[in-house]
Design a protein around this motif. Structure first.
Motif, PDB file in Angstrom:
ATOM      1  N   GLY A   1       0.781  -1.233   0.000  1.00 42.90           N
ATOM      2  CA  GLY A   1       0.000   0.000   0.000  1.00 42.90           C
ATOM      3  C   GLY A   1       0.808   1.276   0.000  1.00 42.90           C
ATOM      4  N   VAL A   2       2.101   1.183  -0.324  1.00 36.46           N
ATOM      5  CA  VAL A   2       2.953   2.371  -0.381  1.00 36.46           C
ATOM      6  C   VAL A   2       3.468   2.540  -1.807  1.00 36.46           C
ATOM      7  CG1 VAL A   2       5.064   3.484   0.436  1.00 36.46           C
ATOM      8  CG2 VAL A   2       3.655   2.164   2.028  1.00 36.46           C
ATOM      9  N   ASP A   3       3.025   3.591  -2.463  1.00 36.36           N
ATOM     10  CA  ASP A   3       3.479   3.896  -3.819  1.00 36.36           C
ATOM     11  C   ASP A   3       4.489   5.036  -3.768  1.00 36.36           C
ATOM     12  OD1 ASP A   3       1.788   2.036  -5.230  1.00 36.36           O
ATOM     13  OD2 ASP A   3       0.109   3.370  -4.761  1.00 36.36           O
ATOM     14  N   PHE A   4       5.520   4.919  -4.569  1.00 37.17           N
ATOM     15  CA  PHE A   4       6.574   5.928  -4.571  1.00 37.17           C
ATOM     16  C   PHE A   4       6.307   7.011  -5.606  1.00 37.17           C
ATOM     17  CE2 PHE A   4       8.752   2.461  -2.431  1.00 37.17           C
ATOM     18  CZ  PHE A   4       9.403   3.140  -1.411  1.00 37.17           C
ATOM     19  N   TRP A   5       6.457   8.247  -5.158  1.00 42.04           N
ATOM     20  CA  TRP A   5       6.380   9.398  -6.060  1.00 42.04           C
ATOM     21  C   TRP A   5       7.664   9.536  -6.866  1.00 42.04           C
ATOM     22  CZ3 TRP A   5       9.844  13.519  -5.269  1.00 42.04           C
ATOM     23  CH2 TRP A   5       9.679  14.616  -6.131  1.00 42.04           C
ATOM     24  N   GLY A   6       8.808   9.274  -6.217  1.00 43.25           N
ATOM     25  CA  GLY A   6      10.075   9.497  -6.885  1.00 43.25           C
ATOM     26  C   GLY A   6      11.179   8.587  -6.382  1.00 43.25           C
ATOM     27  N   LEU A   7      12.334   8.698  -7.031  1.00 45.24           N
ATOM     28  CA  LEU A   7      13.492   7.893  -6.654  1.00 45.24           C
ATOM     29  C   LEU A   7      14.763   8.518  -7.203  1.00 45.24           C
ATOM     30  CD1 LEU A   7      14.419   6.352  -9.506  1.00 45.24           C
ATOM     31  CD2 LEU A   7      12.472   4.913  -8.962  1.00 45.24           C
ATOM     32  N   THR A   8      15.879   8.070  -6.663  1.00 44.55           N
ATOM     33  CA  THR A   8      17.185   8.343  -7.256  1.00 44.55           C
ATOM     34  C   THR A   8      17.870   6.996  -7.470  1.00 44.55           C
ATOM     35  OG1 THR A   8      18.454   8.522  -5.180  1.00 44.55           O
ATOM     36  CG2 THR A   8      17.335  10.508  -5.963  1.00 44.55           C
ATOM     37  N   PRO A   9      18.692   6.866  -8.491  1.00 40.70           N
ATOM     38  CA  PRO A   9      19.348   5.577  -8.739  1.00 40.70           C
ATOM     39  C   PRO A   9      20.351   5.171  -7.665  1.00 40.70           C
ATOM     40  CG  PRO A   9      19.280   6.885 -10.748  1.00 40.70           C
ATOM     41  CD  PRO A   9      18.871   7.793  -9.620  1.00 40.70           C
ATOM     42  N   GLN A  10      20.929   6.166  -6.941  1.00 46.63           N
ATOM     43  CA  GLN A  10      21.954   5.838  -5.950  1.00 46.63           C
ATOM     44  C   GLN A  10      22.132   6.991  -4.978  1.00 46.63           C
ATOM     45  OE1 GLN A  10      24.038   3.024  -5.460  1.00 46.63           O
ATOM     46  NE2 GLN A  10      24.748   4.112  -3.641  1.00 46.63           N
TER      47      GLN A  10
ATOM     48  N   GLU B   1      29.037   9.234 -15.332  1.00 50.79           N
ATOM     49  CA  GLU B   1      28.820   8.551 -16.608  1.00 50.79           C
ATOM     50  C   GLU B   1      28.395   7.099 -16.415  1.00 50.79           C
ATOM     51  OE1 GLU B   1      31.500  10.193 -15.758  1.00 50.79           O
ATOM     52  OE2 GLU B   1      31.892  11.780 -17.235  1.00 50.79           O
ATOM     53  N   GLN B   2      29.010   6.416 -15.450  1.00 50.34           N
ATOM     54  CA  GLN B   2      28.654   5.018 -15.198  1.00 50.34           C
ATOM     55  C   GLN B   2      27.196   4.878 -14.770  1.00 50.34           C
ATOM     56  OE1 GLN B   2      31.584   4.118 -12.222  1.00 50.34           O
ATOM     57  NE2 GLN B   2      33.005   3.161 -13.671  1.00 50.34           N
ATOM     58  N   LEU B   3      26.785   5.724 -13.832  1.00 50.62           N
ATOM     59  CA  LEU B   3      25.413   5.630 -13.343  1.00 50.62           C
ATOM     60  C   LEU B   3      24.420   6.057 -14.421  1.00 50.62           C
ATOM     61  CD1 LEU B   3      23.718   4.831 -10.931  1.00 50.62           C
ATOM     62  CD2 LEU B   3      23.870   7.177 -10.093  1.00 50.62           C
ATOM     63  N   ARG B   4      24.792   7.059 -15.192  1.00 53.00           N
ATOM     64  CA  ARG B   4      23.934   7.494 -16.301  1.00 53.00           C
ATOM     65  C   ARG B   4      23.703   6.348 -17.283  1.00 53.00           C
ATOM     66  NH1 ARG B   4      27.077  11.126 -20.261  1.00 53.00           N
ATOM     67  NH2 ARG B   4      27.843   9.031 -20.755  1.00 53.00           N
ATOM     68  N   ASP B   5      24.777   5.667 -17.648  1.00 54.18           N
ATOM     69  CA  ASP B   5      24.663   4.606 -18.649  1.00 54.18           C
ATOM     70  C   ASP B   5      23.909   3.393 -18.104  1.00 54.18           C
ATOM     71  OD1 ASP B   5      26.046   6.294 -20.299  1.00 54.18           O
ATOM     72  OD2 ASP B   5      27.965   5.239 -20.123  1.00 54.18           O
TER      73      ASP B   5
END
Length: 258
Positions: free
Chosen positions: A115-124, A144-148
């Protein structure tokens, strides 16, 4: 109630660590005990999620008169997905790039089932920290690594799961890196389309001028800026220090500056 209730200060954001973080009581990720579980057969949430995080998120939502935006960030993949150096610095092994993208998505799905939906996130969380040491849950990436990885594995996994409407924020690290990350991500047409904004931490603000935020906003006006982490240790002490207003002064100064 003091933070989210009608008689409180009215917070409308909650940041939820994906697994353990530097404020956790112990080091952990998900699926820790099954090295090589590339199908994530044994992936599951933990006591921290079921007993603490999820109930408190729901309680805050009940108390708040306004919608609460919940967002998440991972501190680290399980150790078996990483190469860990003697210094503690670590990075995700390429053979687990796809598995880790599915790992992240599975976390989002299991929270949705609760019952918990996320509005947003970051990859790391703080990708630069993991490139130098591993004093707490961490995993290193260059911009660049995280972008790719995000473009090649994570966003496709989100789309496949029908979760590509979640707001994706880049950086989630220090203000000193804003210019570099804005150029690497927003300046790349294929990545710019799914990068909604930038998450910033305050720990190295004294090493850069707040004008870098203004410059980023003026150059990329369709991308928002959001400070996502700030805390203070006074000579190693995190507990309240009665009569000491220095922490409040630092917070107030930062709020006024940015």
């Amino acid at each position: 109630r003091s933070y989210f209730g009608t008689d409180g200060i009215g917070y409308t954001f909650i940041r939820v660590p994906l697994g353990g973080c530097d404020f956790s009581t112990h080091y952990y990720a998900y699926d820790d005990d099954h090295p090589g579980d590339s199908t994530l057969q044994y992936f599951n949430l933990t006591e921290e999620d079921y007993v603490y995080k999820i109930p408190n998120i729901k309680r805050a939502q009940e108390l708040s008169p306004n919608p609460i935006r919940v967002f998440t960030a991972p501190w680290s993949a399980p150790d078996w997905m990483k190469e860990i150096e003697s210094s503690g610095a670590s990075h995700l092994l390429p053979e687990y790039y796809e598995t880790y993208a599915k790992y992240y998505v599975k976390f989002l799905q299991l929270y949705a089932e609760q019952g918990v939906d996320f509005w947003g996130l970051t990859p790391q969380n703080e990708p630069s920290h993991g490139t130098t040491n591993g004093g707490f849950n961490s995993m290193g990436w260059t911009s660049e690594q995280l972008r790719d990885w995000t473009a090649g594995y994570f966003v496709p996994a989100l789309k496949a799961a029908g979760l590509d409407d979640i707001v994706l924020m880049i950086l989630d690290d220090q203000r000193t890196q804003v210019e570099e990350w804005a150029e690497d991500w927003y300046g790349n047409e294929s990545v710019n389309s799914f990068s909604d904004g930038m998450a910033v931490h305050w720990y190295q603000d004294s090493n850069s001028d707040a004008s870098v935020l203004t410059q980023a906003h003026e150059q990329y006006p369709d991308k928002f800026l959001l400070y996502t982490e700030a805390c203070i240790f006074t000579n190693g002490v995190i507990e309240p220090i009665l009569g000491d207003w220095s922490r409040a002064e630092r917070y107030a100064s930062s709020i006024l500056e940015v």
